[in-house]
Design a protein around this motif. Structure first.
Motif, PDB file in Angstrom:
ATOM      1  N   PRO A 221     -97.972   6.049  -6.796  1.00 63.90           N
ATOM      2  CA  PRO A 221     -97.111   7.162  -7.240  1.00 63.90           C
ATOM      3  C   PRO A 221     -95.778   6.659  -7.773  1.00 63.90           C
ATOM      4  N   THR A 222     -95.457   7.012  -9.014  1.00 67.28           N
ATOM      5  CA  THR A 222     -94.179   6.629  -9.629  1.00 67.28           C
ATOM      6  C   THR A 222     -93.626   7.834 -10.384  1.00 67.28           C
ATOM      7  N   ASP A 223     -92.350   7.735 -10.771  1.00 69.77           N
ATOM      8  CA  ASP A 223     -91.681   8.839 -11.468  1.00 69.77           C
ATOM      9  C   ASP A 223     -91.122   8.357 -12.807  1.00 69.77           C
ATOM     10  N   PHE A 224     -91.815   7.434 -13.460  1.00 71.65           N
ATOM     11  CA  PHE A 224     -91.304   6.896 -14.717  1.00 71.65           C
ATOM     12  C   PHE A 224     -92.440   6.703 -15.702  1.00 71.65           C
ATOM     13  N   GLN A 225     -92.039   6.517 -16.948  1.00 73.79           N
ATOM     14  CA  GLN A 225     -92.971   6.106 -17.992  1.00 73.79           C
ATOM     15  C   GLN A 225     -92.224   5.194 -18.951  1.00 73.79           C
ATOM     16  N   ILE A 226     -92.935   4.228 -19.517  1.00 73.02           N
ATOM     17  CA  ILE A 226     -92.336   3.347 -20.518  1.00 73.02           C
ATOM     18  C   ILE A 226     -92.291   4.071 -21.862  1.00 73.02           C
ATOM     19  N   ILE A 227     -91.087   4.187 -22.412  1.00 69.94           N
ATOM     20  CA  ILE A 227     -90.883   4.751 -23.750  1.00 69.94           C
ATOM     21  C   ILE A 227     -90.384   3.605 -24.638  1.00 69.94           C
ATOM     22  N   PRO A 228     -91.118   3.264 -25.694  1.00 68.78           N
ATOM     23  CA  PRO A 228     -90.696   2.130 -26.531  1.00 68.78           C
ATOM     24  C   PRO A 228     -89.593   2.518 -27.513  1.00 68.78           C
ATOM     25  N   PHE A 229     -88.614   1.637 -27.649  1.00 69.92           N
ATOM     26  CA  PHE A 229     -87.581   1.780 -28.668  1.00 69.92           C
ATOM     27  C   PHE A 229     -87.592   0.532 -29.548  1.00 69.92           C
ATOM     28  N   ARG A 230     -87.649   0.757 -30.847  1.00 66.42           N
ATOM     29  CA  ARG A 230     -87.626  -0.356 -31.803  1.00 66.42           C
ATOM     30  C   ARG A 230     -86.190  -0.802 -32.048  1.00 66.42           C
ATOM     31  N   GLY A 231     -85.980  -2.080 -31.995  1.00 64.94           N
ATOM     32  CA  GLY A 231     -84.708  -2.660 -32.400  1.00 64.94           C
ATOM     33  C   GLY A 231     -84.914  -3.402 -33.708  1.00 64.94           C
ATOM     34  N   GLU A 232     -84.367  -2.854 -34.783  1.00 62.27           N
ATOM     35  CA  GLU A 232     -84.599  -3.426 -36.104  1.00 62.27           C
ATOM     36  C   GLU A 232     -83.436  -4.339 -36.503  1.00 62.27           C
ATOM     37  N   TYR A 233     -83.792  -5.503 -37.000  1.00 62.31           N
ATOM     38  CA  TYR A 233     -82.815  -6.511 -37.408  1.00 62.31           C
ATOM     39  C   TYR A 233     -82.942  -6.799 -38.901  1.00 62.31           C
ATOM     40  N   ILE A 291     -98.049   3.319 -35.721  1.00 58.75           N
ATOM     41  CA  ILE A 291     -98.525   4.531 -35.081  1.00 58.75           C
ATOM     42  C   ILE A 291     -99.649   4.161 -34.116  1.00 58.75           C
ATOM     43  N   SER A 292     -99.543   4.615 -32.879  1.00 59.86           N
ATOM     44  CA  SER A 292    -100.631   4.466 -31.916  1.00 59.86           C
ATOM     45  C   SER A 292    -100.921   5.838 -31.336  1.00 59.86           C
ATOM     46  N   PRO A 293    -102.077   6.432 -31.645  1.00 60.50           N
ATOM     47  CA  PRO A 293    -102.407   7.750 -31.094  1.00 60.50           C
ATOM     48  C   PRO A 293    -102.334   7.791 -29.576  1.00 60.50           C
ATOM     49  N   ARG A 294    -102.808   6.732 -28.923  1.00 57.02           N
ATOM     50  CA  ARG A 294    -102.758   6.719 -27.457  1.00 57.02           C
ATOM     51  C   ARG A 294    -101.323   6.734 -26.959  1.00 57.02           C
ATOM     52  N   ASP A 295    -100.467   5.877 -27.534  1.00 56.44           N
ATOM     53  CA  ASP A 295     -99.074   5.807 -27.087  1.00 56.44           C
ATOM     54  C   ASP A 295     -98.352   7.127 -27.331  1.00 56.44           C
ATOM     55  N   ILE A 296     -98.593   7.730 -28.487  1.00 55.86           N
ATOM     56  CA  ILE A 296     -97.949   9.012 -28.808  1.00 55.86           C
ATOM     57  C   ILE A 296     -98.434  10.102 -27.857  1.00 55.86           C
ATOM     58  N   ARG A 301     -97.028  14.002 -23.604  1.00 60.34           N
ATOM     59  CA  ARG A 301     -97.471  14.665 -22.372  1.00 60.34           C
ATOM     60  C   ARG A 301     -96.505  14.447 -21.212  1.00 60.34           C
ATOM     61  N   PHE A 302     -95.531  13.566 -21.409  1.00 64.49           N
ATOM     62  CA  PHE A 302     -94.575  13.207 -20.352  1.00 64.49           C
ATOM     63  C   PHE A 302     -93.319  14.068 -20.492  1.00 64.49           C
ATOM     64  N   SER A 303     -93.007  14.838 -19.484  1.00 61.12           N
ATOM     65  CA  SER A 303     -91.865  15.764 -19.570  1.00 61.12           C
ATOM     66  C   SER A 303     -90.547  15.026 -19.784  1.00 61.12           C
ATOM     67  N   GLY A 304     -90.428  13.824 -19.244  1.00 58.54           N
ATOM     68  CA  GLY A 304     -89.195  13.066 -19.400  1.00 58.54           C
ATOM     69  C   GLY A 304     -88.894  12.706 -20.831  1.00 58.54           C
ATOM     70  N   PHE A 305     -89.922  12.540 -21.658  1.00 60.45           N
ATOM     71  CA  PHE A 305     -89.731  12.224 -23.077  1.00 60.45           C
ATOM     72  C   PHE A 305     -88.976  13.346 -23.779  1.00 60.45           C
ATOM     73  N   TRP A 306     -89.390  14.597 -23.538  1.00 63.96           N
ATOM     74  CA  TRP A 306     -88.745  15.729 -24.193  1.00 63.96           C
ATOM     75  C   TRP A 306     -87.330  15.942 -23.683  1.00 63.96           C
ATOM     76  N   LYS A 307     -87.109  15.699 -22.401  1.00 69.65           N
ATOM     77  CA  LYS A 307     -85.751  15.821 -21.847  1.00 69.65           C
ATOM     78  C   LYS A 307     -84.844  14.728 -22.393  1.00 69.65           C
ATOM     79  N   VAL A 357     -88.193   5.485 -18.409  1.00 67.47           N
ATOM     80  CA  VAL A 357     -87.551   6.795 -18.411  1.00 67.47           C
ATOM     81  C   VAL A 357     -88.115   7.613 -17.257  1.00 67.47           C
ATOM     82  N   LEU A 358     -87.244   8.251 -16.496  1.00 64.83           N
ATOM     83  CA  LEU A 358     -87.684   9.077 -15.379  1.00 64.83           C
ATOM     84  C   LEU A 358     -88.111  10.456 -15.876  1.00 64.83           C
ATOM     85  N   SER A 359     -88.806  11.196 -15.029  1.00 67.44           N
ATOM     86  CA  SER A 359     -89.318  12.497 -15.435  1.00 67.44           C
ATOM     87  C   SER A 359     -88.213  13.505 -15.717  1.00 67.44           C
ATOM     88  N   ASP A 360     -86.978  13.236 -15.224  1.00 63.77           N
ATOM     89  CA  ASP A 360     -85.863  14.132 -15.533  1.00 63.77           C
ATOM     90  C   ASP A 360     -85.198  13.778 -16.866  1.00 63.77           C
TER      91      ASP A 360
END
Length: 407
Positions: A221-233, A291-296, A301-307, A357-360
């Motif tokens: 049981p965890t309260d997080f999900q990995i959200i990827p952020f691109r760092g462009e150089y 684009i990765s359909p699975r990752d998207i 589906r993760f509430s923390g993403f929208w928050k 990112v946490l669910s909040d």
């Protein structure tokens, strides 16, 4: 349960051959030289993901709260990284860093950072406008902080040397080995790979961008999900290799300290500009369009993403605009270096930040671990994880040591 041959049974398995996983495996072998230890990596080489796509900076620990794990790990990690490089003849350059204030708000934040550096017992010098100009003729600003201990290195070379030593000392590395399934019992962990099944008495996951998926395999049981952020150089042309003498950083926003385009001298002599931070739509998406359909699907589906989007939509729009509109990106660096023009921004590989990112909707800025009776998971190893890899590995070894002792 899957059958496992005797030669595929281990005492400890480490998943992930980035610099944190390699540091951990190496230090576990030092602590338990009699153990059979395996390092599992899905790629064909070590250090290919976050470690191989970062800026190469050996950070001093300017931004972190005094007494925090991040401050301690960064300072000890910088010293350990330099010592390891000296011992194994890996090039590094202690070129120093300038944090440049370009307006009154940044100047105020700069003074707060100066106090933090002093609390963290870091060597730091305040420079006025004339002193800044003397050190960096091509950089403009009201004032700056000079942190002389900041350096640059190629972290993949450190990874390669750690892997070499680990194998020489009796460890085993399984490359091209993707984890498909984990099953934990009272006695062991069964690890189903893409081409084999192995078992281990204990497992440590240092899987970065896939950290949450490994915990889900074991129903931890965890309260997080990995959200990827691109760092462009971008990389500057060779004519600009001497444009700066140090690393040039903006004064960061305390709420989002990882944002801010800077000029980085690389260990190969080139200079890069970046990074920004834009929403990634693929966890390992280093190309321009990914684009990765699975990752998207997992993100939406993760509430923390929208928050998270709701909390930082304005910053997200600005970063996304500048990602596609190169003049907007250029403006970020021309704040303090107006010699750079649009044609100077040449293509350079992007990096991906594995942000927990946490669910909040809150960003996890500190270390985050999850455990089961026989497994230990590094769920978030925040920047500067590469700089801090040696003390992070030591900390993981100590945590696993307590876990083993409790059996």
């Amino acid at each position: 349960m899957d059958n496992v041959s005797n030669n595929s049974k281990y005492d400890i398995a480490v998943i992930g051959a980035g610099i944190v996983g390699l540091s951990t495996a190496w230090q576990l072998l030092q602590r338990y030289p009699e153990y059979k230890i395996v390092l599992i990596e899905k790629e064909v080489e070590v250090g290919l993901h976050q470690t191989g796509h970062n800026s190469g900076v050996i950070h001093a620990g300017v931004y972190y709260a005094p007494g925090s794990l991040k401050a301690d790990f960064c300072q000890r990690g910088a010293a350990a990284t330099k010592a390891f490089c000296r011992e194994h003849d890996i090039d590094f350059d202690e070129c120093g860093k300038l944090l440049v204030a370009t307006n009154a708000t940044e100047h105020e934040r700069m003074n707060a950072l100066f106090e933090r550096c002093q609390e963290n017992k870091l060597e730091v010098n305040k420079l006025d406008q004339a002193q800044l100009k003397e050190r960096e003729p091509n950089v403009k600003g009201l004032a700056a902080l000079f942190v002389p201990s900041t350096g640059i290195v190629n972290y993949r070379k450190i990874c390669q040397k750690l892997a070499e030593i680990f194998v020489q000392k009796g460890g085993e590395i399984r490359l091209n080995s993707q984890v498909k399934k984990l099953t934990e019992s009272h006695e062991q962990v069964i690890i189903t790979l893409n081409h084999d099944v192995i078992s281990s008495s204990y497992l440590v996951s240092c899987s970065g961008l896939m950290a949450d998926r490994l915990t889900k395999m074991l129903d931890i049981p965890t309260d997080f999900q990995i959200i990827p952020f691109r760092g462009e150089y971008y990389q500057l042309p060779a004519k600009h290799n001497q444009i700066v003498n140090h690393l040039i950083y903006p004064i960061p926003d305390p709420e989002l300290p990882f944002l801010g385009v800077h000029l980085t001298r690389m260990i190969d002599g080139s200079v890069t500009v970046g990074p920004n931070a834009v929403q990634g739509w693929k966890r390992e998406g280093y190309d321009r369009i990914n684009i990765s359909p699975r990752d998207i699907f997992e993100m939406v589906r993760f509430s923390g993403f929208w928050k998270l989007l709701k909390n930082h939509w304005r910053t997200g729009l600005i970063e996304t605009k500048n990602s596609w509109y190169k003049p907007g990106y250029l403006a970020q660096v021309r704040k303090y270096c107006d010699q750079i023009n649009l044609g100077d921004l040449q293509d350079y590989p992007a990096g991906i930040r594995a942000q927990a990112v946490l669910s909040d909707g809150s960003l996890v800025h500190d270390f985050l671990f999850a455990q089961s009776p026989r497994t230990l998971h590094v769920c978030n190893a925040p920047s500067p994880a590469a700089t801090s890899a040696f003390p992070i590995g030591e900390h993981i070894v100590q945590k696993l040591e307590r876990q083993i002792a409790s059996k």
